[in-house]
Design a protein around this motif. Structure first.
Motif, PDB file in Angstrom:
ATOM      1  N   SER A 151       0.822  -1.213   0.000  1.00  0.00           N
ATOM      2  CA  SER A 151       0.000   0.000   0.000  1.00  0.00           C
ATOM      3  C   SER A 151       0.855   1.262   0.000  1.00  0.00           C
ATOM      4  O   SER A 151       0.511   2.257  -0.656  1.00  0.00           O
ATOM      5  N   SER A 152       1.956   1.228   0.715  1.00  0.00           N
ATOM      6  CA  SER A 152       2.835   2.397   0.753  1.00  0.00           C
ATOM      7  C   SER A 152       3.487   2.633  -0.602  1.00  0.00           C
ATOM      8  O   SER A 152       3.613   3.777  -1.057  1.00  0.00           O
ATOM      9  N   ALA A 153       3.893   1.556  -1.282  1.00  0.00           N
ATOM     10  CA  ALA A 153       4.487   1.693  -2.613  1.00  0.00           C
ATOM     11  C   ALA A 153       3.473   2.246  -3.605  1.00  0.00           C
ATOM     12  O   ALA A 153       3.802   3.092  -4.442  1.00  0.00           O
ATOM     13  N   VAL A 154       2.234   1.783  -3.519  1.00  0.00           N
ATOM     14  CA  VAL A 154       1.178   2.283  -4.398  1.00  0.00           C
ATOM     15  C   VAL A 154       0.932   3.765  -4.136  1.00  0.00           C
ATOM     16  O   VAL A 154       0.717   4.544  -5.072  1.00  0.00           O
ATOM     17  N   THR A 155       0.969   4.163  -2.878  1.00  0.00           N
ATOM     18  CA  THR A 155       0.762   5.570  -2.535  1.00  0.00           C
ATOM     19  C   THR A 155       1.839   6.454  -3.157  1.00  0.00           C
ATOM     20  O   THR A 155       1.549   7.524  -3.701  1.00  0.00           O
ATOM     21  N   VAL A 156       3.086   6.005  -3.099  1.00  0.00           N
ATOM     22  CA  VAL A 156       4.185   6.766  -3.711  1.00  0.00           C
ATOM     23  C   VAL A 156       3.968   6.906  -5.212  1.00  0.00           C
ATOM     24  O   VAL A 156       4.123   7.997  -5.782  1.00  0.00           O
ATOM     25  N   ALA A 157       3.603   5.800  -5.867  1.00  0.00           N
ATOM     26  CA  ALA A 157       3.388   5.836  -7.314  1.00  0.00           C
ATOM     27  C   ALA A 157       2.196   6.722  -7.674  1.00  0.00           C
ATOM     28  O   ALA A 157       2.226   7.450  -8.675  1.00  0.00           O
ATOM     29  N   THR A 158       1.160   6.676  -6.872  1.00  0.00           N
ATOM     30  CA  THR A 158      -0.016   7.517  -7.123  1.00  0.00           C
ATOM     31  C   THR A 158       0.314   8.993  -6.971  1.00  0.00           C
ATOM     32  O   THR A 158      -0.105   9.829  -7.784  1.00  0.00           O
ATOM     33  N   GLU A 159       1.074   9.324  -5.937  1.00  0.00           N
ATOM     34  CA  GLU A 159       1.489  10.719  -5.750  1.00  0.00           C
ATOM     35  C   GLU A 159       2.338  11.201  -6.919  1.00  0.00           C
ATOM     36  O   GLU A 159       2.225  12.351  -7.356  1.00  0.00           O
ATOM     37  N   ALA A 160       3.179  10.317  -7.444  1.00  0.00           N
ATOM     38  CA  ALA A 160       3.991  10.684  -8.608  1.00  0.00           C
ATOM     39  C   ALA A 160       3.106  10.989  -9.806  1.00  0.00           C
ATOM     40  O   ALA A 160       3.337  11.964 -10.547  1.00  0.00           O
ATOM     41  N   LEU A 161       2.080  10.158 -10.019  1.00  0.00           N
ATOM     42  CA  LEU A 161       1.160  10.400 -11.128  1.00  0.00           C
ATOM     43  C   LEU A 161       0.412  11.721 -10.953  1.00  0.00           C
ATOM     44  O   LEU A 161       0.199  12.458 -11.922  1.00  0.00           O
ATOM     45  N   ASP A 162       0.025  12.034  -9.725  1.00  0.00           N
ATOM     46  CA  ASP A 162      -0.643  13.308  -9.463  1.00  0.00           C
ATOM     47  C   ASP A 162       0.241  14.480  -9.877  1.00  0.00           C
ATOM     48  O   ASP A 162      -0.218  15.452 -10.489  1.00  0.00           O
ATOM     49  N   LEU A 177       5.696   6.718 -16.564  1.00  0.00           N
ATOM     50  CA  LEU A 177       6.149   6.423 -15.208  1.00  0.00           C
ATOM     51  C   LEU A 177       6.465   4.936 -15.101  1.00  0.00           C
ATOM     52  O   LEU A 177       5.590   4.087 -15.288  1.00  0.00           O
ATOM     53  N   GLU A 178       7.735   4.613 -14.827  1.00  0.00           N
ATOM     54  CA  GLU A 178       8.145   3.218 -14.635  1.00  0.00           C
ATOM     55  C   GLU A 178       8.125   2.894 -13.148  1.00  0.00           C
ATOM     56  O   GLU A 178       8.745   3.588 -12.343  1.00  0.00           O
ATOM     57  N   VAL A 179       7.408   1.835 -12.788  1.00  0.00           N
ATOM     58  CA  VAL A 179       7.286   1.446 -11.390  1.00  0.00           C
ATOM     59  C   VAL A 179       7.832   0.042 -11.179  1.00  0.00           C
ATOM     60  O   VAL A 179       7.996  -0.733 -12.119  1.00  0.00           O
ATOM     61  N   MET A 180       8.103  -0.293  -9.919  1.00  0.00           N
ATOM     62  CA  MET A 180       8.587  -1.620  -9.563  1.00  0.00           C
ATOM     63  C   MET A 180       7.442  -2.636  -9.601  1.00  0.00           C
ATOM     64  O   MET A 180       6.318  -2.316  -9.952  1.00  0.00           O
ATOM     65  N   GLY A 181       7.757  -3.852  -9.198  1.00  0.00           N
ATOM     66  CA  GLY A 181       6.761  -4.907  -9.183  1.00  0.00           C
ATOM     67  C   GLY A 181       7.321  -6.240  -9.602  1.00  0.00           C
ATOM     68  O   GLY A 181       6.594  -7.224  -9.696  1.00  0.00           O
ATOM     69  N   ARG A 182       8.613  -6.249  -9.915  1.00  0.00           N
ATOM     70  CA  ARG A 182       9.285  -7.476 -10.352  1.00  0.00           C
ATOM     71  C   ARG A 182       8.498  -8.102 -11.489  1.00  0.00           C
ATOM     72  O   ARG A 182       8.369  -7.490 -12.546  1.00  0.00           O
ATOM     73  N   ASP A 183       7.930  -9.295 -11.321  1.00  0.00           N
ATOM     74  CA  ASP A 183       7.238  -9.975 -12.419  1.00  0.00           C
ATOM     75  C   ASP A 183       5.720  -9.830 -12.349  1.00  0.00           C
ATOM     76  O   ASP A 183       5.005 -10.502 -13.078  1.00  0.00           O
ATOM     77  N   VAL A 280      12.506   4.723  -4.523  1.00  0.00           N
ATOM     78  CA  VAL A 280      11.639   5.682  -3.837  1.00  0.00           C
ATOM     79  C   VAL A 280      10.384   4.972  -3.332  1.00  0.00           C
ATOM     80  O   VAL A 280       9.825   5.318  -2.296  1.00  0.00           O
ATOM     81  N   GLN A 281       9.948   3.944  -4.058  1.00  0.00           N
ATOM     82  CA  GLN A 281       8.744   3.204  -3.665  1.00  0.00           C
ATOM     83  C   GLN A 281       8.945   2.382  -2.397  1.00  0.00           C
ATOM     84  O   GLN A 281       7.972   1.982  -1.755  1.00  0.00           O
ATOM     85  N   ARG A 282      10.174   2.102  -2.036  1.00  0.00           N
ATOM     86  CA  ARG A 282      10.450   1.291  -0.853  1.00  0.00           C
ATOM     87  C   ARG A 282      10.589   2.130   0.414  1.00  0.00           C
ATOM     88  O   ARG A 282      10.332   1.642   1.515  1.00  0.00           O
ATOM     89  N   GLY A 283      11.024   3.371   0.257  1.00  0.00           N
ATOM     90  CA  GLY A 283      11.346   4.173   1.426  1.00  0.00           C
ATOM     91  C   GLY A 283      10.171   4.985   1.936  1.00  0.00           C
ATOM     92  O   GLY A 283       9.083   4.982   1.381  1.00  0.00           O
ATOM     93  N   GLY A 284      10.426   5.705   3.017  1.00  0.00           N
ATOM     94  CA  GLY A 284       9.424   6.601   3.566  1.00  0.00           C
ATOM     95  C   GLY A 284       8.549   5.946   4.620  1.00  0.00           C
ATOM     96  O   GLY A 284       8.588   4.744   4.861  1.00  0.00           O
TER      97      GLY A 284
END
Length: 355
Positions: A151-162, A177-183, A280-284
């Protein structure tokens, strides 16, 4: 009862909330001693074992902190441990002996599918009592709807899109926007819906660039001269995934965002820009949902230890904490189902997947 806890694999927001919950439940609920192992199984390789006695006082103030106070690692497989000369050797028995040296009665391992599979193999070799807690921003571990950190990683990605939305509209650009997620494409899919993306590209749904470009051209014709494209890092371009080799010789995903942007620019003539969120998606600080789930998982894991129900992993399903056999959870990779309700939701909103 002397209980150990370690965090293994990549870091994510919510790990400290797990450590806090395990400590509080173990000490206040059962009178257990809790030892935090440093840097996952690496701590069990040290002599003396690198561990810290945890107490309610020592975990004060960490609920909202990112990272892990115990530190972690996603390198150094104990069954093929790398040496300075590039060779590998099996050091698993040293780790087994470290568990015994510390006098542990049980271990709670916090990790993803790879980390938990290694811990289970060690537990079977050493006769450990093991309980697992799922954490991965990828959210790809089976039998749980939610893993700590997602959920925290999704929040970071959503804020970036905003933020990208504003600059895309200001300059009539296509922002990729390139995001993580492995496979797995869970982050891209969820953040794409929440952040108002126009195109979502995930590895589970094969895309064609002409259809991606057609979506962007369709928006232009309707008077929308900008677009937001979310790309999961493992998406294929020209039939291959984009990877690079890091300083340790390991293959990592990277570069798909730039490749997609170049293709979009070529077929539409649009000015494109790329943002790679990376770590950035991992931290915070963890978002509230990750704090709650981490706390629920920590309490439930200690309860399993107290009940002597080992070789299990906790999970989240229908707003309840459940537990399943650890081997089943590790074996059940959870990708995005193309028929998933969120995929249907995205399509219903007019979001394109390029298929």
């Amino acid at each position: 009862m002397r209980l150990g806890i370690l965090t293994s694999g990549g870091d994510c927001a919510g790990l400290n909330a797990v450590i806090r919950a395990v400590t509080l439940r173990a000490v206040h609920g059962y009178g257990f001693e809790v030892y935090g192992l440093h840097e996952a199984t690496h701590g069990l390789l040290q002599r003396p074992v690198a561990a810290t006695l945890l107490s309610p006082d020592s975990v004060k103030g960490i609920l909202h902190q990112g990272g892990t106070i115990l530190r972690t690692t996603n390198r150094g497989n104990p069954f093929a441990y790398p040496g300075p000369d590039g060779s590998t050797r099996d050091r698993s028995q040293e780790i087994v002996e470290g568990y015994r040296e510390l006098g542990l009665d049980a271990l709670i391992g916090v990790g993803g599918d790879g980390s938990l599979a290694i811990l289970r193999r060690l537990a079977r070799q050493g006769g450990w009592n093991l309980v697992g807690i799922p954490k991965t921003i990828d959210n790809d571990l089976g039998h749980t709807e939610q893993s700590v950190g997602f959920s925290s990683a999704v929040t970071v990605a959503t804020e970036a899109l905003d933020r990208l939305h504003v600059t895309a509209a200001s300059h009539n650009r296509v922002m990729v926007l390139e995001v993580m997620g492995r496979d797995a494409g869970h982050i891209a899919l969820t953040a794409g819906i929440a952040g108002g993306a126009d195109v979502i590209l995930i590895p589970e749904i094969q895309h064609a660039m002409d259809k991606v470009c057609a979506k962007i051209e369709e928006r232009r014709r309707s008077g929308r001269n900008f677009s937001l494209v979310v790309v999961a890092e493992s998406v294929r371009s020209d039939g291959v995934t984009r990877t690079y080799t890091d300083a340790h010789g390991q293959s990592r995903y990277g570069g798909i965002g730039q490749a997609i942007a170049q293709e979009i620019a070529g077929c539409t003539g649009a000015e494109t820009r790329v943002t790679v969120l990376g770590h950035v998606q991992r931290g915070g600080s963890p978002v509230p949902l990750d704090r709650v789930i981490a706390s629920a998982f920590g309490v439930a894991a200690v309860d399993l230890v107290a009940q002597k129900r080992f070789d299990r992993v906790v999970g989240w399903r229908a707003r309840q904490v459940i537990d399943v056999p650890l081997d089943e959870a590790c074996a059940a990779f959870k990708a995005v189902d193309p028929g998933d309700p969120l995929v249907r939701t995205a399509r219903g909103l007019g979001i394109a997947f390029g298929d």
